[in-house]
Design a protein around this motif. Structure first.
Motif, PDB file in Angstrom:
ATOM      1  N   LEU A 190      17.199  46.708 -34.424  1.00  0.00           N
ATOM      2  CA  LEU A 190      18.595  46.876 -34.021  1.00  0.00           C
ATOM      3  C   LEU A 190      19.342  47.792 -34.979  1.00  0.00           C
ATOM      4  O   LEU A 190      20.117  48.666 -34.557  1.00  0.00           O
ATOM      5  N   HIS A 191      19.116  47.593 -36.259  1.00  0.00           N
ATOM      6  CA  HIS A 191      19.819  48.427 -37.244  1.00  0.00           C
ATOM      7  C   HIS A 191      19.288  49.855 -37.251  1.00  0.00           C
ATOM      8  O   HIS A 191      20.056  50.800 -37.498  1.00  0.00           O
ATOM      9  N   ALA A 226      24.799  36.347 -35.367  1.00  0.00           N
ATOM     10  CA  ALA A 226      24.154  37.485 -34.699  1.00  0.00           C
ATOM     11  C   ALA A 226      24.911  37.884 -33.451  1.00  0.00           C
ATOM     12  O   ALA A 226      25.053  39.079 -33.147  1.00  0.00           O
ATOM     13  N   ASN A 227      25.418  36.884 -32.711  1.00  0.00           N
ATOM     14  CA  ASN A 227      26.243  37.181 -31.532  1.00  0.00           C
ATOM     15  C   ASN A 227      27.473  37.990 -31.917  1.00  0.00           C
ATOM     16  O   ASN A 227      27.767  39.037 -31.323  1.00  0.00           O
ATOM     17  N   ALA A 286      26.585  41.608 -33.324  1.00  0.00           N
ATOM     18  CA  ALA A 286      26.124  42.555 -32.308  1.00  0.00           C
ATOM     19  C   ALA A 286      27.277  43.007 -31.426  1.00  0.00           C
ATOM     20  O   ALA A 286      27.482  44.216 -31.205  1.00  0.00           O
ATOM     21  N   ILE A 321      19.744  48.051 -27.541  1.00  0.00           N
ATOM     22  CA  ILE A 321      20.229  46.863 -28.255  1.00  0.00           C
ATOM     23  C   ILE A 321      20.271  45.659 -27.321  1.00  0.00           C
ATOM     24  O   ILE A 321      19.853  44.549 -27.686  1.00  0.00           O
ATOM     25  N   LEU A 377      18.312  42.072 -27.643  1.00  0.00           N
ATOM     26  CA  LEU A 377      19.068  40.823 -27.668  1.00  0.00           C
ATOM     27  C   LEU A 377      18.868  39.988 -26.409  1.00  0.00           C
ATOM     28  O   LEU A 377      19.596  39.012 -26.196  1.00  0.00           O
ATOM     29  N   ALA A 408      25.224  37.569 -26.106  1.00  0.00           N
ATOM     30  CA  ALA A 408      25.184  38.790 -26.902  1.00  0.00           C
ATOM     31  C   ALA A 408      24.685  39.973 -26.088  1.00  0.00           C
ATOM     32  O   ALA A 408      25.235  41.084 -26.170  1.00  0.00           O
ATOM     33  N   SER A 409      23.650  39.769 -25.278  1.00  0.00           N
ATOM     34  CA  SER A 409      23.077  40.883 -24.530  1.00  0.00           C
ATOM     35  C   SER A 409      24.044  41.392 -23.465  1.00  0.00           C
ATOM     36  O   SER A 409      24.250  42.604 -23.320  1.00  0.00           O
ATOM     37  N   THR A 466      27.220  42.914 -25.088  1.00  0.00           N
ATOM     38  CA  THR A 466      26.890  44.214 -25.671  1.00  0.00           C
ATOM     39  C   THR A 466      26.907  45.310 -24.609  1.00  0.00           C
ATOM     40  O   THR A 466      27.429  46.405 -24.824  1.00  0.00           O
TER      41      THR A 466
END
Length: 390
Positions: free
Chosen positions: A49-50, A112-113, A116, A153, A157, A163-164, A167
């Motif tokens: 991801l990074h 993480a949620n 992101a 991303i 996720l 999150a997905s 995003t």
């Protein structure tokens, strides 16, 4: 400030409610397994991801540099790039560490949620503002690059539905709307394409989430079947031994009771195996009902049962619980139309007095069980020390 906080909470509730209606529900039985799966998946994906974030920021910065945009306009992104590099190094080390407990795992997933969604929203707003500012030879390159990164991303996720999906929405909507409302025909076509693919991706994520839940539910079912005695539904030998080993590892005081039915062979011989199986199921129900919230009952095989009583240390309380178990098993019962009076002998041992490993504890409880049988059956006998167990 309070109004903003309440508004943010309301938006999160609305988003979660919408997701709950669109995405399949998560059975409570697999919630821990789902959290562990999400944690393991995201932990593996964090470096990727990074790296995606770094790549897309470098593309955007390069385009701005080629257009002779003042560095002050985009120099702040170098801080994000350095942060991402630091996170990659950090997470490569963390990936070698053991999985943390449920509480820490939950905090990680929540963080993480937020990370992101927040980071994608910031970069997306920056890309939209850059596009609206105009004055570039290739204005569509920045939102298109962003779209590729957002789709990647969101895919990484995928195990985390909030999150997905968030995003995708936060990453595609700002630029897509800006291009649709202010762009030329080509920009509008690309905007429609970006948003259409994002909508299709959300559908994919829904199917993926459903398949993931079904797979985890099946794994949980297989695990439960492998840990259960098929006749009585109690924990089987392996499962109860695992529980005892876990209690030993925690170092907490507990007691182990071995239970053997008295004269069970006579019942089997005189009335058949159907009656014997009915008796075993009856005993299992009574053990499960009287093991209590701090106990777990299991069947070792034949007419041999075991009860693990956790977090008990007082000798008098342990003795009283064992006598209650024997009394509960001895109540009259109807087996295939006839009243019978089952009876059982019980032997118990305590940790750590009677041993500090599974073998020592079971040998001590077994010795106590046979002592109970020699003394007349239908009673409980215990071992309270290593010397007695020997």
């Amino acid at each position: 400030m309070a109004a903003c906080s309440r508004g943010g909470m309301t938006m999160r509730k609305v988003a979660r409610a919408a997701l709950a209606r669109w995405f399949p529900a998560v059975p409570s039985a697999i919630a821990p397994a789902l959290a562990a799966y999400q944690f393991d998946s995201i932990r593996r994906q964090v470096p990727i991801l990074h790296m995606i974030a770094i790549l897309n920021l470098l593309i955007v910065d390069f385009v701005l540099w080629r257009q002779h945009t003042p560095a002050g306009y985009y120099a702040w992104t170098s801080a994000i790039i350095l942060f991402c590099l630091w996170r990659i190094v950090t997470w490569r080390r963390r990936n070698r560490a053991a999985r943390p407990g449920p509480a820490e795992m939950g905090r990680f997933l929540a963080g993480a949620n937020r990370a992101a969604i927040g980071s994608v929203a910031i970069v997306s707003a920056f890309a939209a503002a850059t596009y609206l500012a105009g004055g570039f030879d290739y204005p569509l390159l920045i939102p298109i690059s962003l779209a590729f990164g957002v789709f990647s991303i969101a895919h990484c996720l995928a195990p985390m539905r909030l999150a997905s999906v968030a995003t995708l929405v936060a990453g595609i909507a700002p630029c897509g709307l800006a291009m649709l409302l202010t762009g030329n025909f080509m920009a509008q076509v690309i905007a429609v394409s970006m948003m259409s693919v994002a909508a299709l991706k959300i559908g994919f994520l829904r199917d993926y989430h459903g398949q993931m839940i079904a797979r985890l539910a099946l794994q949980q079912q297989i695990h439960d079947l492998a840990a259960r005695d098929p006749l009585t539904g109690l924990a089987n030998r392996r499962a109860i031994h695992d529980r005892i080993e876990a209690a030993i590892a925690r170092g907490e005081d507990f007691a182990v009771a071995l239970i053997d039915l008295d004269d069970f062979k006579g019942l089997n011989d005189s009335r058949g195996h159907h009656a014997g199986d009915a008796m075993l199921r009856l005993i299992a129900e009574r053990l499960a009902a009287h093991a209590g919230p701090d106990g777990v009952a299991g069947r070792l095989g034949g007419d041999e049962f075991v009860v693990l009583l956790e977090r008990v240390a007082d000798a008098a309380a342990i003795r009283a619980r064992m006598d209650e178990l024997v009394a509960a098993l001895a109540g009259p019962a109807m087996i295939e139309g006839e009243t019978v009076a089952p009876a059982a002998s019980l032997g118990f041992a305590t940790f750590p007095e009677c041993g500090r490993d599974l073998d020592a504890l079971t040998r001590a409880a077994d010795a106590a069980l046979y002592a109970a049988k020699r003394e007349g059956k239908g009673r409980a006998r215990g071992r309270r020390s290593v010397a007695e167990a020997a």
